[in-house]
Design a protein around this motif. Sequence first.
Motif: not given
Length: 288
Positions: A193, A195, A220, A223
Amino acid sequence: MSICPSGHTSQAEDYCDTCGLPIPPGGAPAGGAPAAAGPDEAASGAPSGPSAGSAAGASSGASAGDAAGSPADAATCPNCDAVNPPNALFCEACGYDFTTGSMPRPVTPSILDLDALLSGATPPAPADTGSSPAPSAPSAPSAPVASPSVAPPLTEAWVAEVWIDPDWYAEAESDDPLPSAGVPTVVALRSTSILVGRASRSRGISPDIDLSNDNGISRRHCQLTTDGRRWWVEDLGSSNGTYLGTTLGSLPSTPVPAGEKRELGPDARLYLGAWTRIVIRRAQPGEV
């Protein structure tokens, strides 16, 4: 001039100048002695002769006994049993008020008591006044610590190529100056995973792919996830969106819907920010 029940000579006619006891009307002592002074007293201002002294002493003793009751009751403090002078207003030992019967106020040690501080004793807490304590000065917030990724590590080596794409810059119509385009920056991917975004110490954000030099990237932004063989992208509600394109055809014009995962094909390209293009691929031998 009058004589109080304790035998003091007072200039005042109502209360004694010395002890403060009330003087009976007419200036006579409580024992019944006449207030008017004799010829010798008028001349000298005080009784003269042995007989006058004896009479004054007798009248003084009688009046003191009449004013305070028995000598034992007047001289003994009911609070601490200390012996005090007759007709005393306060106990010399504890401060008991003979007139009102009030108990002495307890003494609270000072918080600056050096003996208590030197002995290591805890200073007494201040009395509760009912008011809220003064607010303390706010302390400077500590810098947040980024928590390590909890995603499983990759079993095979993958990298992300981060490009500066002039064509995407022209499409995005950004006001920021375009950096010099050159070879891509290769970022090793360590977990399943990833970011993508811009670092922020105040918010505790440490992206795996840090694109802080592109102001069109959100903190952010998106993803990337993988099952070890395939990769997916998910927009995290970025301001400028995440676009999925390929090596063939025109640049994408429709962003990936926020919260929806899209699989990356073998020739997929991600476009985001003002000029950023990302390509995910397997690492070459010795590259990571």
